[in-house]
Design an enzyme around this catalytic site. Structure first.
Site, PDB file in Angstrom:
ATOM      1  N   ARG A   1     -22.810  33.194  14.588  1.00 21.52           N
ATOM      2  CA  ARG A   1     -24.076  33.819  14.203  1.00 21.52           C
ATOM      3  C   ARG A   1     -24.973  33.924  15.428  1.00 21.52           C
ATOM      4  O   ARG A   1     -25.335  32.892  16.011  1.00 21.52           O
ATOM      5  CB  ARG A   1     -24.768  32.984  13.124  1.00 21.52           C
ATOM      6  CG  ARG A   1     -26.087  33.544  12.603  1.00 21.52           C
ATOM      7  CD  ARG A   1     -26.724  32.562  11.606  1.00 21.52           C
ATOM      8  NE  ARG A   1     -25.831  32.274  10.498  1.00 21.52           N
ATOM      9  CZ  ARG A   1     -25.967  31.241   9.668  1.00 21.52           C
ATOM     10  NH1 ARG A   1     -26.964  30.378   9.834  1.00 21.52           N
ATOM     11  NH2 ARG A   1     -25.109  31.065   8.683  1.00 21.52           N
TER      12      ARG A   1
ATOM     13  N   ASP B   1     -18.555  29.619   7.390  1.00 24.56           N
ATOM     14  CA  ASP B   1     -18.845  29.526   5.961  1.00 24.56           C
ATOM     15  C   ASP B   1     -17.689  30.190   5.228  1.00 24.56           C
ATOM     16  O   ASP B   1     -17.370  31.361   5.510  1.00 24.56           O
ATOM     17  CB  ASP B   1     -20.149  30.245   5.608  1.00 24.56           C
ATOM     18  CG  ASP B   1     -21.380  29.579   6.191  1.00 24.56           C
ATOM     19  OD1 ASP B   1     -21.276  28.427   6.653  1.00 24.56           O
ATOM     20  OD2 ASP B   1     -22.445  30.233   6.195  1.00 24.56           O
TER      21      ASP B   1
END
Length: 293
Positions: A133, A185
């Site tokens: 990210r 995730d």
């Protein structure tokens, strides 16, 4: 180590803070009478664990040294990169995500591929929601958190949480382990993994499904995975890996995911059943900011 060309993407190092498928053909009849029958079309079969073809990597933007696209390392892992869509707690696509790609450090990508291979023996697979990210995305989260009236997706992602407390509750931070490149995730799905990927999502124009409700009519969004007790990215105490607020089946599924990931070298973040970081990650104090593309 990173090449000098990668330095424009690098955010200065900071001390780590706690978070925030054989065809077969029939032979045509070649006798002179009666007329020959047309050939039977080939029949193609595939096993559920067969990996999809390798992606076309032509014209892809090079990544910094030591990073890889998961689709090139483990195409058998499904990808549903949520932050390229508006279906997230912010309610808009997130800055820094220019493509729906999972990017990870090479060790993390290889380790995740190993986990997927082990799970496939039991007819299970992995679906990733977020990987590396960019810091730009984290900054977008912070900007949203400081905008009190941006509440469009509250029911879907933080129905019982006061937005103003998301920092202190450990759901949002000014730095994210994801930006170091070895955090992912993900969830457990049944094979074939492609069947689990959603392409359409609810909007605020109608009732939003609460992330903390059981599956079923008027329940949370069916995300195509095993029952994990809450939806992905549900900012709720019920999303804590060991929460007793979810069903016994959901707790068993969470433990199966955690055990598989732990055996593969990953540790879980206790507040989020979906969040795992590679033990011995290569970048422990460096947060990157190159775009996902």
């Amino acid at each position: 180590m990173l090449r000098l060309s990668a330095l424009p993407w690098l955010v200065a190092a900071f001390a780590l803070a706690a978070p925030a498928c054989q065809p077969s053909e029939a032979t045509p009849d070649t006798r002179s009478a009666p007329a020959p029958e047309p050939p039977v079309p080939p029949v193609v079969t595939a096993t559920p664990t067969a990996a999809p073809p390798a992606p076309d990597t032509t014209d892809r933007v090079p990544l910094p040294d030591g990073f890889a696209r998961l689709s090139e390392v483990a195409p058998e892992i499904a990808q549903e990169i949520r932050y390229t869509t508006a279906y997230n707690f912010v309610g808009t696509p997130i800055d820094g995500y220019l493509a729906a790609e999972c990017v990870l450090t090479e060790p993390a990508a290889r380790a995740l591929a190993d986990v997927a291979r082990v799970l496939a023996r039991d007819g299970l697979g992995l679906k990733v929601y977020d990987c590396y990210r960019p810091q730009t995305a984290v900054t977008h989260f912070v900007r949203w958190a400081n905008t009190p009236d941006a509440l469009a997706y509250k029911d879907a992602f933080y129905p019982e949480e006061d937005k103003g407390r998301l920092f202190s509750r450990g759901y949002i931070s000014t730095r994210s382990g994801h930006s170091r490149g070895s955090t992912v995730d993900l969830t457990l799905v049944r094979l074939p993994v492609a069947a689990s990927v959603r392409t359409t999502f609810p909007t605020p124009d109608g009732p939003l499904p609460r992330c903390d409700r059981p599956l079923g009519p008027d329940g949370r969004l069916d995300e195509g995975d095993l029952d994990m007790g809450t939806a992905y990215d549900c900012l709720s105490p019920a999303a804590a890996t060991d929460s007793r607020a979810v069903s016994a089946q959901a707790r068993r599924n969470r433990e199966r995911l955690r055990a598989a990931m732990s055996a593969g070298g990953f540790r879980n973040y206790s507040k989020e059943w979906w969040h795992f970081t590679l033990r011995g990650e290569p970048h422990t104090r460096t947060y990157f900011d190159f775009p996902v593309e």
